[in-house]
Design an enzyme around this catalytic site. Sequence first.
Site, PDB file in Angstrom:
ATOM      1  CE  LYS A 207      -8.638  -2.211   8.534  1.00 14.15           C
ATOM      2  NZ  LYS A 207      -9.967  -2.269   7.880  1.00 14.15           N
TER       3      LYS A 207
ATOM      4  CB  VAL B  35       2.320   2.453   5.104  1.00 16.29           C
ATOM      5  CG1 VAL B  35       3.721   3.019   5.164  1.00 16.29           C
ATOM      6  CG2 VAL B  35       1.687   2.741   3.743  1.00 16.29           C
ATOM      7  CB  THR B  36       0.017   1.865   8.806  1.00 15.50           C
ATOM      8  OG1 THR B  36      -1.214   1.208   9.137  1.00 15.50           O
ATOM      9  CG2 THR B  36      -0.266   3.129   8.063  1.00 15.50           C
TER      10      THR B  36
ATOM     11  CG  ASP C 196      -1.955  -1.179   1.106  1.00 17.31           C
ATOM     12  OD1 ASP C 196      -1.932  -1.921   0.102  1.00 17.31           O
ATOM     13  OD2 ASP C 196      -2.731  -1.376   2.061  1.00 17.31           O
TER      14      ASP C 196
ATOM     15  CD  GLN D  20       3.334 -15.576  22.342  1.00 11.90           C
ATOM     16  OE1 GLN D  20       2.741 -16.614  22.612  1.00 11.90           O
ATOM     17  NE2 GLN D  20       2.723 -14.484  21.936  1.00 11.90           N
TER      18      GLN D  20
ATOM     19  CD  GLU E 122      -7.053  -0.314   2.760  1.00  8.98           C
ATOM     20  OE1 GLU E 122      -5.951  -0.144   3.301  1.00  8.98           O
ATOM     21  OE2 GLU E 122      -8.135  -0.228   3.372  1.00  8.98           O
TER      22      GLU E 122
ATOM     23  CB  CYS F 176      -2.513  -3.024   5.184  1.00 12.25           C
ATOM     24  SG  CYS F 176      -4.159  -2.336   4.968  1.00 12.25           S
TER      25      CYS F 176
ATOM     26  CE  LYS G  10      -3.533  -4.577   1.044  1.00  9.65           C
ATOM     27  NZ  LYS G  10      -4.253  -3.634   1.904  1.00  9.65           N
TER      28      LYS G  10
HETATM   29  N1  TIU Z   1      -2.771   0.102   4.289  1.00  8.23           N
HETATM   30  C1  TIU Z   1      -3.290   0.252   5.500  1.00  8.23           C
HETATM   31  O1  TIU Z   1      -2.639   0.005   6.506  1.00  8.23           O
HETATM   32  N2  TIU Z   1      -4.599   0.753   5.572  1.00  8.23           N
HETATM   33  C2  TIU Z   1      -5.019   1.581   6.568  1.00  8.23           C
HETATM   34  O2  TIU Z   1      -6.170   2.008   6.581  1.00  8.23           O
HETATM   35  N3  TIU Z   1      -4.103   1.941   7.496  1.00  8.23           N
HETATM   36  C3  TIU Z   1      -4.249   2.868   8.486  1.00  8.23           C
HETATM   37  O3  TIU Z   1      -3.349   2.962   9.323  1.00  8.23           O
HETATM   38  N4  TIU Z   1      -5.317   3.643   8.511  1.00  8.23           N
END
Ligand code: TIU
Length: 222
Positions: A132, A157-158, A24, A202, A72, A162, A129
């Site tokens: 997430k 990210v983030t 993303d 773990q 995304e 995702c 996609k």
């Molecule tokens: N790509 C992804 O992580 N989608 C999000 O909406 N991330 C946020 O941190 N909002």
Amino acid sequence: MTAIDAKPFPYHFDIDHIALVCIDMQRDFCLPGGFAESLGNNLSNIQPCIPVIAKLQEGFRKAGLPVIHTKECHKPDLSDLPTAKRNRGNPKIKIGDPGPMGRILIDGEEGSDFIPDCQPLEHELVVAKPGKDTFYGTNFHEYLMRRNITNLIITGVTTEVCVQTTMRCANDRGYDCLLVEDGTDSFFPEFKEATLKSVVAQGGIVGWTCSSDKILDHLATL
Ligand code: TIU
């Protein structure tokens, strides 16, 4: 088989079965006027990983190894956007609404495209996609199985949204995943740190982490 020094222990892989996954790296997340900013996030927190991911892409391409990109986004008719997702976030500007980079998080709009530093090459897989988890509603698993890819080097990210979701879902499907410590960022640095710690805790319950220089040094020896 070869190995990279990683946490919680060395990451073993076969060079013929590995891919870089860039999650993303879109204008909607990284640039002003996009989805992330509409949610009130501080964009500066996710800028550091951009040059790192660009360097990893260059390293994988030079080594002749696959680079996979996810984005995304939703269909223009919003048929793949559940109400439970549309109703979250900023009540004033929602997914599908018009913004400065076109409709927010909609496939084909300027905002859903990749940032200039992380543009895919023509032959590289781009997974659009709706969720997430990169496996949800996509052919990602089939693509990886067809190419016998078993090891995923994960960036993007983030970290706790995702990236972590995809890493956990990949692990459940049998992939050995390494999350690149400086190749991912969150709008909340404390969430990034917690995620990096939680995936290797773990005995590597979800996978491995290491810094990008260890991967790039390793690729340079191939
Ligand atoms: N790509 C992804 O992580 N989608 C999000 O909406 N991330 C946020 O941190 N909002």
